[in-house]
Structure formats: structure tokens, C-alpha cells
Design a protein around this motif. Structure first.
Motif, PDB file in Angstrom:
ATOM      1  N   GLY A 114       0.810  -1.213   0.000  1.00  0.00           N
ATOM      2  CA  GLY A 114       0.000   0.000   0.000  1.00  0.00           C
ATOM      3  C   GLY A 114       0.841   1.260   0.000  1.00  0.00           C
ATOM      4  O   GLY A 114       0.515   2.243  -0.673  1.00  0.00           O
ATOM      5  N   LEU A 115       1.941   1.235   0.750  1.00  0.00           N
ATOM      6  CA  LEU A 115       2.834   2.398   0.778  1.00  0.00           C
ATOM      7  C   LEU A 115       3.485   2.631  -0.580  1.00  0.00           C
ATOM      8  O   LEU A 115       3.682   3.774  -0.998  1.00  0.00           O
ATOM      9  CB  LEU A 115       3.913   2.215   1.844  1.00  0.00           C
ATOM     10  N   ARG A 116       3.831   1.535  -1.276  1.00  0.00           N
ATOM     11  CA  ARG A 116       4.420   1.684  -2.616  1.00  0.00           C
ATOM     12  C   ARG A 116       3.459   2.407  -3.551  1.00  0.00           C
ATOM     13  O   ARG A 116       3.857   3.263  -4.340  1.00  0.00           O
ATOM     14  CB  ARG A 116       4.791   0.307  -3.190  1.00  0.00           C
ATOM     15  N   THR A 170      16.834   6.104   0.118  1.00  0.00           N
ATOM     16  CA  THR A 170      17.128   4.831  -0.529  1.00  0.00           C
ATOM     17  C   THR A 170      16.735   3.657   0.357  1.00  0.00           C
ATOM     18  O   THR A 170      16.196   2.650  -0.122  1.00  0.00           O
ATOM     19  CB  THR A 170      18.627   4.735  -0.891  1.00  0.00           C
ATOM     20  N   VAL A 171      16.987   3.777   1.651  1.00  0.00           N
ATOM     21  CA  VAL A 171      16.605   2.716   2.588  1.00  0.00           C
ATOM     22  C   VAL A 171      15.087   2.550   2.606  1.00  0.00           C
ATOM     23  O   VAL A 171      14.572   1.427   2.554  1.00  0.00           O
ATOM     24  CB  VAL A 171      17.130   3.036   4.002  1.00  0.00           C
ATOM     25  N   THR A 172      14.365   3.653   2.655  1.00  0.00           N
ATOM     26  CA  THR A 172      12.907   3.582   2.678  1.00  0.00           C
ATOM     27  C   THR A 172      12.375   2.938   1.400  1.00  0.00           C
ATOM     28  O   THR A 172      11.499   2.061   1.445  1.00  0.00           O
ATOM     29  CB  THR A 172      12.304   4.986   2.839  1.00  0.00           C
ATOM     30  N   THR A 173      12.910   3.348   0.266  1.00  0.00           N
ATOM     31  CA  THR A 173      12.485   2.788  -1.016  1.00  0.00           C
ATOM     32  C   THR A 173      12.787   1.304  -1.095  1.00  0.00           C
ATOM     33  O   THR A 173      11.957   0.499  -1.545  1.00  0.00           O
ATOM     34  CB  THR A 173      13.170   3.533  -2.178  1.00  0.00           C
ATOM     35  N   HIS A 175      13.206  -0.782   1.399  1.00  0.00           N
ATOM     36  CA  HIS A 175      12.339  -1.469   2.360  1.00  0.00           C
ATOM     37  C   HIS A 175      10.978  -1.770   1.727  1.00  0.00           C
ATOM     38  O   HIS A 175      10.453  -2.884   1.867  1.00  0.00           O
ATOM     39  CB  HIS A 175      12.170  -0.583   3.596  1.00  0.00           C
ATOM     40  N   LEU A 176      10.409  -0.813   1.014  1.00  0.00           N
ATOM     41  CA  LEU A 176       9.124  -1.023   0.369  1.00  0.00           C
ATOM     42  C   LEU A 176       9.244  -1.949  -0.836  1.00  0.00           C
ATOM     43  O   LEU A 176       8.366  -2.783  -1.085  1.00  0.00           O
ATOM     44  CB  LEU A 176       8.541   0.323  -0.078  1.00  0.00           C
ATOM     45  N   ARG A 177      10.337  -1.819  -1.594  1.00  0.00           N
ATOM     46  CA  ARG A 177      10.535  -2.642  -2.781  1.00  0.00           C
ATOM     47  C   ARG A 177      10.601  -4.126  -2.432  1.00  0.00           C
ATOM     48  O   ARG A 177      10.142  -4.979  -3.188  1.00  0.00           O
ATOM     49  CB  ARG A 177      11.819  -2.222  -3.495  1.00  0.00           C
ATOM     50  N   THR A 178      11.190  -4.416  -1.274  1.00  0.00           N
ATOM     51  CA  THR A 178      11.368  -5.818  -0.868  1.00  0.00           C
ATOM     52  C   THR A 178      10.212  -6.324  -0.019  1.00  0.00           C
ATOM     53  O   THR A 178      10.329  -7.371   0.625  1.00  0.00           O
ATOM     54  CB  THR A 178      12.677  -5.981  -0.079  1.00  0.00           C
ATOM     55  N   GLY A 179       9.110  -5.598   0.002  1.00  0.00           N
ATOM     56  CA  GLY A 179       7.951  -6.042   0.760  1.00  0.00           C
ATOM     57  C   GLY A 179       8.166  -6.050   2.250  1.00  0.00           C
ATOM     58  O   GLY A 179       7.597  -6.880   2.969  1.00  0.00           O
ATOM     59  N   ARG A 186      17.724  -2.241  10.366  1.00  0.00           N
ATOM     60  CA  ARG A 186      18.917  -2.924   9.859  1.00  0.00           C
ATOM     61  C   ARG A 186      19.432  -2.272   8.588  1.00  0.00           C
ATOM     62  O   ARG A 186      20.645  -2.090   8.398  1.00  0.00           O
ATOM     63  CB  ARG A 186      18.584  -4.394   9.586  1.00  0.00           C
ATOM     64  N   LEU A 187      18.499  -1.893   7.706  1.00  0.00           N
ATOM     65  CA  LEU A 187      18.904  -1.256   6.455  1.00  0.00           C
ATOM     66  C   LEU A 187      19.573   0.092   6.698  1.00  0.00           C
ATOM     67  O   LEU A 187      20.542   0.441   6.014  1.00  0.00           O
ATOM     68  CB  LEU A 187      17.682  -1.082   5.547  1.00  0.00           C
ATOM     69  N   LEU A 188      19.066   0.860   7.659  1.00  0.00           N
ATOM     70  CA  LEU A 188      19.688   2.142   7.981  1.00  0.00           C
ATOM     71  C   LEU A 188      21.112   1.944   8.481  1.00  0.00           C
ATOM     72  O   LEU A 188      22.040   2.649   8.058  1.00  0.00           O
ATOM     73  CB  LEU A 188      18.872   2.877   9.039  1.00  0.00           C
ATOM     74  N   THR A 189      21.293   0.993   9.380  1.00  0.00           N
ATOM     75  CA  THR A 189      22.629   0.716   9.913  1.00  0.00           C
ATOM     76  C   THR A 189      23.577   0.323   8.794  1.00  0.00           C
ATOM     77  O   THR A 189      24.713   0.819   8.705  1.00  0.00           O
ATOM     78  CB  THR A 189      22.559  -0.401  10.971  1.00  0.00           C
TER      79      THR A 189
END
Length: 203
Positions: A114-116, A170-173, A175-179, A186-189
Motif C-alpha cells: 500500500g505504501l508503494r 534509498t533505505v525507505t524505497t 524497504h518497500l521494494r522488498t515487501g 537494519r537497512l539504515l545501519t
């Protein structure tokens, strides 16, 4: 922050989160200001006191997170390495507020889908860019204070502010791309560690 200012901040956050939730559930075009106000427990007039449009309400959460990032950078221990301080400040910005705890995210995979759809709306994309631009100078000023540089004269704090915004976006995108299969934390770190290391080629 006084009681009045805190209540205003809470109302603003509640309206923004309600706008996001309802957009994910119903779609952007079907969303009405009256629905957002009702979900946040306020009147449409109160909504208009805080936001000029539903797009602004939706992206407000992103803007507030970036502004809090700059404030958090200033609060980090002075002896902490710069990139550790930046990563820590970013992680603090993604901690759920009381409005999220009161209305938690449902199924993460459906929520990410939904966010995508939501962030593909042209009106929201423009507001997101505006939010990043509004926060960039504040982040650069916080970096300048921490590094002993001059935000008015030096390139470094502005480059670093742009890098911070790029990592968060990029992390937010991703995160959404990978469901939502990989946690944002973890992605931010990982993202800040990669940029701090100069983006070496993957092994």
C-alpha cells in the motif's frame, strides 16, 4: 516544550499518521480531509489549521522525522564518531510514536504494498522533495556544528546532509521494494556503514 506546544505536536502527528493509514487502506484519490480529521478525532477546521492539503499531511511525518534527525545529531555525545552519530540519529527518527502504537501497522507485506502505491502519487512525490529541501539546511547546520565547519561557507556539511537524505530515501524505497522483508533499522545501519566506508565494491 510546553504543554500547549506538545499537544499541538501530538495533534499534528496524529493527523499525519491518520492520513497515511487511510491512504494505504483506501487510495489517495478516495481520501477526504473529513476522513482524516475524523480518524484523528478532530474537526476538518482543525485539520486546516495544521495542513493546507492531504498531500502535505501525508508527507509531514517524513519532514518531522528529518527535522528531528538534525536535533538528535546535536544531542549525540560529542566524542561519538560522526558516522555513528548520524546512524544513531537516523535510527531514533524511526522509533514509533504514540499515534503509531495506538494504531499499529497491520500485515507488513500488505502495508508495504500500500505504501508503494501511495508514494507513486505525483502530488506526494513533489511534497516529499519539498520536505527534503526544507530539512537539508537544518541537517547541514547540525553537521557543521558537530564538525567545526561553517554551513555558510563550507561545502562539507551540505554534502553530508545530501548523503544523509540519500541514505534515508534509498533505505525507505528499498524497504518497500522488498515487501518489508528487511527491517528499516537494519537497512539504515547498513546504509550508513556503506557510505561511511566510501561505498566499496561488493565482495
Amino acid at each position: 516544550m510546553g504543554l500547549r506546544e506538545r499537544k499541538k505536536a501530538e495533534t499534528r502527528a496524529a493527523l499525519s499518521w491518520a492520513a497515511i493509514r487511510l491512504t494505504v487502506e483506501r487510495g489517495y484519490e478516495a481520501l477526504r480531509v473529513e476522513d482524516i480529521a475524523a480518524a484523528a478525532g478532530v474537526s476538518p477546521r482543525t485539520f486546516n489549521n495544521y495542513f493546507s492539503s492531504k498531500a502535505e499531511a501525508i508527507t509531514s511525518r517524513h519532514l518531522d522525522r528529518l527535522v528531528r534527525f538534525a536535533a538528535e545529531v546535536r544531542r549525540r555525545p560529542p566524542a561519538e564518531p560522526l558516522w555513528d552519530a548520524l546512524a544513531g540519529a537516523a535510527l531514533a527518527g524511526f522509533e514509533p510514536g504514540p499515534e503509531v502504537i495506538a494504531h499499529p501497522v497491520p500485515d507488513p507485506v500488505q502495508w508495504a504494498a500500500g505504501l508503494r502505491v501511495m508514494v507513486s502519487e505525483p502530488a506526494l512525490q513533489g511534497e516529499m522533495l519539498r520536505a527534503g529541501a526544507a530539512a537539508r539546511d537544518e541537517i547541514a547546520a547540525a553537521v557543521a556544528e558537530r564538525t567545526g565547519t561553517d554551513a555558510a561557507l563550507d561545502l562539507y556539511p551540505h554534502l553530508l546532509a545530501a548523503a544523509v537524505l540519500a541514505v534515508v530515501d534509498t533505505v525507505t524505497t528499498h524497504h518497500l521494494r522488498t515487501g518489508a522483508s528487511a527491517p528499516v533499522e537494519r537497512l539504515l545501519t547498513e546504509g550508513f556503514a556503506m557510505v561511511a566506508a566510501g561505498l566499496p565494491e561488493p565482495r
